[in-house]
Write a protein that holds these residues in place. Structure first.
Motif, PDB file in Angstrom:
ATOM      1  N   CYS A   8       0.858  -1.192   0.000  1.00 31.45           N
ATOM      2  CA  CYS A   8       0.000   0.000   0.000  1.00 31.45           C
ATOM      3  C   CYS A   8       0.889   1.236   0.000  1.00 31.45           C
ATOM      4  N   ILE A   9       0.741   2.066  -1.028  1.00 32.07           N
ATOM      5  CA  ILE A   9       1.644   3.210  -1.191  1.00 32.07           C
ATOM      6  C   ILE A   9       1.488   4.208  -0.053  1.00 32.07           C
ATOM      7  N   PHE A  10       0.267   4.390   0.460  1.00 32.70           N
ATOM      8  CA  PHE A  10       0.095   5.359   1.546  1.00 32.70           C
ATOM      9  C   PHE A  10       0.597   4.793   2.869  1.00 32.70           C
ATOM     10  N   CYS A  11       0.490   3.483   3.089  1.00 34.85           N
ATOM     11  CA  CYS A  11       1.130   2.897   4.275  1.00 34.85           C
ATOM     12  C   CYS A  11       2.640   3.138   4.229  1.00 34.85           C
ATOM     13  N   PHE A  32       0.267  15.189   3.521  1.00 36.45           N
ATOM     14  CA  PHE A  32       1.381  15.386   2.585  1.00 36.45           C
ATOM     15  C   PHE A  32       0.826  15.909   1.268  1.00 36.45           C
ATOM     16  N   ARG A  33       1.706  16.542   0.466  1.00 37.79           N
ATOM     17  CA  ARG A  33       1.248  17.107  -0.801  1.00 37.79           C
ATOM     18  C   ARG A  33       0.932  16.001  -1.795  1.00 37.79           C
ATOM     19  N   ASP A  34      -0.151  16.205  -2.541  1.00 35.35           N
ATOM     20  CA  ASP A  34      -0.487  15.282  -3.630  1.00 35.35           C
ATOM     21  C   ASP A  34       0.568  15.436  -4.726  1.00 35.35           C
ATOM     22  N   VAL A  35       1.050  14.329  -5.254  1.00 31.58           N
ATOM     23  CA  VAL A  35       2.103  14.346  -6.267  1.00 31.58           C
ATOM     24  C   VAL A  35       1.606  14.924  -7.589  1.00 31.58           C
ATOM     25  N   ASN A  36       0.296  14.947  -7.781  1.00 34.68           N
ATOM     26  CA  ASN A  36      -0.300  15.439  -9.029  1.00 34.68           C
ATOM     27  C   ASN A  36      -1.399  16.455  -8.690  1.00 34.68           C
ATOM     28  N   PRO A  37      -0.974  17.662  -8.257  1.00 39.85           N
ATOM     29  CA  PRO A  37      -1.959  18.613  -7.696  1.00 39.85           C
ATOM     30  C   PRO A  37      -3.023  19.043  -8.698  1.00 39.85           C
ATOM     31  N   ALA A  88     -13.489  12.996  -0.390  1.00 38.51           N
ATOM     32  CA  ALA A  88     -13.115  11.600  -0.136  1.00 38.51           C
ATOM     33  C   ALA A  88     -13.765  10.730  -1.211  1.00 38.51           C
ATOM     34  N   ASN A  89     -13.042  10.503  -2.297  1.00 40.05           N
ATOM     35  CA  ASN A  89     -13.550   9.602  -3.332  1.00 40.05           C
ATOM     36  C   ASN A  89     -13.690   8.203  -2.739  1.00 40.05           C
ATOM     37  N   THR A  90     -14.828   7.579  -2.968  1.00 42.22           N
ATOM     38  CA  THR A  90     -15.092   6.264  -2.388  1.00 42.22           C
ATOM     39  C   THR A  90     -15.555   5.317  -3.488  1.00 42.22           C
ATOM     40  N   ALA A  94     -16.076   6.217  -8.520  1.00 42.35           N
ATOM     41  CA  ALA A  94     -16.046   7.640  -8.159  1.00 42.35           C
ATOM     42  C   ALA A  94     -14.651   8.224  -8.297  1.00 42.35           C
ATOM     43  N   GLY A  95     -13.727   7.436  -8.839  1.00 49.91           N
ATOM     44  CA  GLY A  95     -12.379   7.944  -9.075  1.00 49.91           C
ATOM     45  C   GLY A  95     -11.362   7.570  -8.023  1.00 49.91           C
ATOM     46  N   GLN A  96     -11.744   6.745  -7.033  1.00 49.29           N
ATOM     47  CA  GLN A  96     -10.744   6.332  -6.044  1.00 49.29           C
ATOM     48  C   GLN A  96      -9.727   5.420  -6.707  1.00 49.29           C
ATOM     49  N   SER A  97      -8.457   5.761  -6.560  1.00 43.67           N
ATOM     50  CA  SER A  97      -7.388   4.969  -7.175  1.00 43.67           C
ATOM     51  C   SER A  97      -6.422   4.389  -6.153  1.00 43.67           C
ATOM     52  N   VAL A  98      -6.413   4.943  -4.940  1.00 43.55           N
ATOM     53  CA  VAL A  98      -5.581   4.398  -3.859  1.00 43.55           C
ATOM     54  C   VAL A  98      -6.536   3.968  -2.749  1.00 43.55           C
ATOM     55  N   PHE A  99      -6.481   2.692  -2.409  1.00 44.79           N
ATOM     56  CA  PHE A  99      -7.473   2.135  -1.491  1.00 44.79           C
ATOM     57  C   PHE A  99      -6.932   2.070  -0.063  1.00 44.79           C
ATOM     58  N   THR A 101      -7.707   4.955   2.962  1.00 46.49           N
ATOM     59  CA  THR A 101      -8.525   6.150   3.221  1.00 46.49           C
ATOM     60  C   THR A 101      -7.724   7.436   3.067  1.00 46.49           C
ATOM     61  N   HIS A 102      -8.295   8.404   2.360  1.00 48.98           N
ATOM     62  CA  HIS A 102      -7.639   9.716   2.281  1.00 48.98           C
ATOM     63  C   HIS A 102      -8.654  10.804   2.009  1.00 48.98           C
ATOM     64  N   LEU A 103      -8.365  11.978   2.563  1.00 51.44           N
ATOM     65  CA  LEU A 103      -9.094  13.206   2.248  1.00 51.44           C
ATOM     66  C   LEU A 103      -8.227  14.039   1.329  1.00 51.44           C
ATOM     67  N   HIS A 104      -8.795  14.491   0.212  1.00 50.81           N
ATOM     68  CA  HIS A 104      -8.146  15.526  -0.584  1.00 50.81           C
ATOM     69  C   HIS A 104      -8.470  16.868   0.072  1.00 50.81           C
ATOM     70  N   VAL A 105      -7.450  17.705   0.264  1.00 45.60           N
ATOM     71  CA  VAL A 105      -7.632  19.063   0.785  1.00 45.60           C
ATOM     72  C   VAL A 105      -7.258  20.014  -0.341  1.00 45.60           C
TER      73      VAL A 105
HETATM   74  P1  5GP Z   1      -7.901   9.063  -5.399  1.00 46.17           P
HETATM   75  O1  5GP Z   1      -7.916   9.086  -6.902  1.00 46.17           O
HETATM   76  O2  5GP Z   1      -7.717   7.648  -4.862  1.00 46.17           O
HETATM   77  O3  5GP Z   1      -9.016   9.800  -4.761  1.00 46.17           O
HETATM   78  O4  5GP Z   1      -6.606   9.900  -4.994  1.00 46.17           O
HETATM   79  C1  5GP Z   1      -5.331   9.362  -4.959  1.00 46.17           C
HETATM   80  C2  5GP Z   1      -4.382  10.530  -5.021  1.00 46.17           C
HETATM   81  O5  5GP Z   1      -3.111  10.062  -4.633  1.00 46.17           O
HETATM   82  C3  5GP Z   1      -4.215  11.128  -6.422  1.00 46.17           C
HETATM   83  O6  5GP Z   1      -4.588  12.503  -6.395  1.00 46.17           O
HETATM   84  C4  5GP Z   1      -2.740  10.936  -6.732  1.00 46.17           C
HETATM   85  O7  5GP Z   1      -2.183  12.047  -7.398  1.00 46.17           O
HETATM   86  C5  5GP Z   1      -2.125  10.731  -5.362  1.00 46.17           C
HETATM   87  N1  5GP Z   1      -0.956   9.882  -5.328  1.00 46.17           N
HETATM   88  C6  5GP Z   1      -0.833   8.638  -5.891  1.00 46.17           C
HETATM   89  N2  5GP Z   1       0.381   8.137  -5.636  1.00 46.17           N
HETATM   90  C7  5GP Z   1       1.051   9.084  -4.893  1.00 46.17           C
HETATM   91  C8  5GP Z   1       2.356   9.128  -4.332  1.00 46.17           C
HETATM   92  O8  5GP Z   1       3.172   8.203  -4.448  1.00 46.17           O
HETATM   93  N3  5GP Z   1       2.696  10.246  -3.637  1.00 46.17           N
HETATM   94  C9  5GP Z   1       1.816  11.309  -3.474  1.00 46.17           C
HETATM   95  N4  5GP Z   1       2.267  12.353  -2.780  1.00 46.17           N
HETATM   96  N5  5GP Z   1       0.566  11.279  -3.994  1.00 46.17           N
HETATM   97  C10 5GP Z   1       0.192  10.181  -4.699  1.00 46.17           C
END
Ligand code: 5GP
Ligand code: ZN
Length: 117
Positions: A8-11, A32-37, A88-90, A94-99, A101-105
Motif C-alpha cells: 500500500c503506497i500510503f502505508c 502530505f502534498r499530492d504528487v499530481n496537484p 473523499a472519493n469512495t 467515483a475515481g478512487q485509485s488508492v485504497f 482512506t484519504h481526504l483531498h484538501v
Molecule cells: P484518489 O484518486 O484515490 O481519490 O486519490 C489518490 C491521489 O493520490 C491522487 O490525487 C494521486 O495524485 C495521489 N498519489 C498517488 N500516488 C502518490 C504518491 O506516491 N505520492 C503522493 N504524494 N501522492 C500520490
C-alpha cells in the motif's frame, strides 16, 4: 483491517519508506502534498491505520475521521486557505485509485513556506 498493509503506497508514506512532502502529522493521521496537484494547494490526509475508504475508517474508529479533519484544517490554514474543499472519493467508480482512506484538501491559494512538522 488495521495497521500497515504491504504494497500500500500510503502505508509506505506513513512509515517513511517512500518519500513524500509531509506537511504535518498527529498521532492518528499524516498530511502530505499530492504528487499530481489539482488545485494551487492540494494535500492528502491519510490515517495511520490502513482502511480501504472513509466509511471503513469510520466503522473501525469514528474518532479517526475527526483527527483527519483537524489535520486538514491545520494544513489548509497554514497554506493561506481559510476556505477549502475536502473530498473523499469512495470506490473506483467515483475515481478512487488508492485504497487507503484519504481526504483531498483543495485550496485556491498556496502561501505555505514552511511545513508544520
Ligand atoms: P484518489 O484518486 O484515490 O481519490 O486519490 C489518490 C491521489 O493520490 C491522487 O490525487 C494521486 O495524485 C495521489 N498519489 C498517488 N500516488 C502518490 C504518491 O506516491 N505520492 C503522493 N504524494 N501522492 C500520490
Ligand atoms: Zn495503507
Amino acid at each position: 483491517m488495521s495497521g500497515s498493509v504491504p504494497d500500500c503506497i500510503f502505508c509506505k508514506i506513513v512509515a517513511g519508506d517512500i518519500p513524500a512532502e509531509v506537511l504535518a502529522r498527529n498521532d492518528h493521521a499524516v498530511a502530505f502534498r499530492d504528487v499530481n496537484p489539482q488545485a494551487p494547494f492540494h494535500a492528502l490526509v491519510v490515517p495511520v491505520d490502513h482502511q480501504p475508504d472513509a466509511a471503513a475508517s469510520a466503522a473501525a474508529d469514528p474518532a479517526v475521521l475527526g483527527h483527519m479533519v483537524t489535520l486538514a484544517d491545520e494544513v489548509a490554514n497554514a497554506s493561506g486557505n481559510e476556505d477549502y474543499r475536502l473530498v473523499a472519493n469512495t470506490g473506483a467508480g467515483a475515481g478512487q485509485s488508492v485504497f487507503h482512506t484519504h481526504l483531498h484538501v483543495l485550496g485556491a491559494t498556496t502561501s505555505m513556506t514552511e511545513t508544520l512538522v
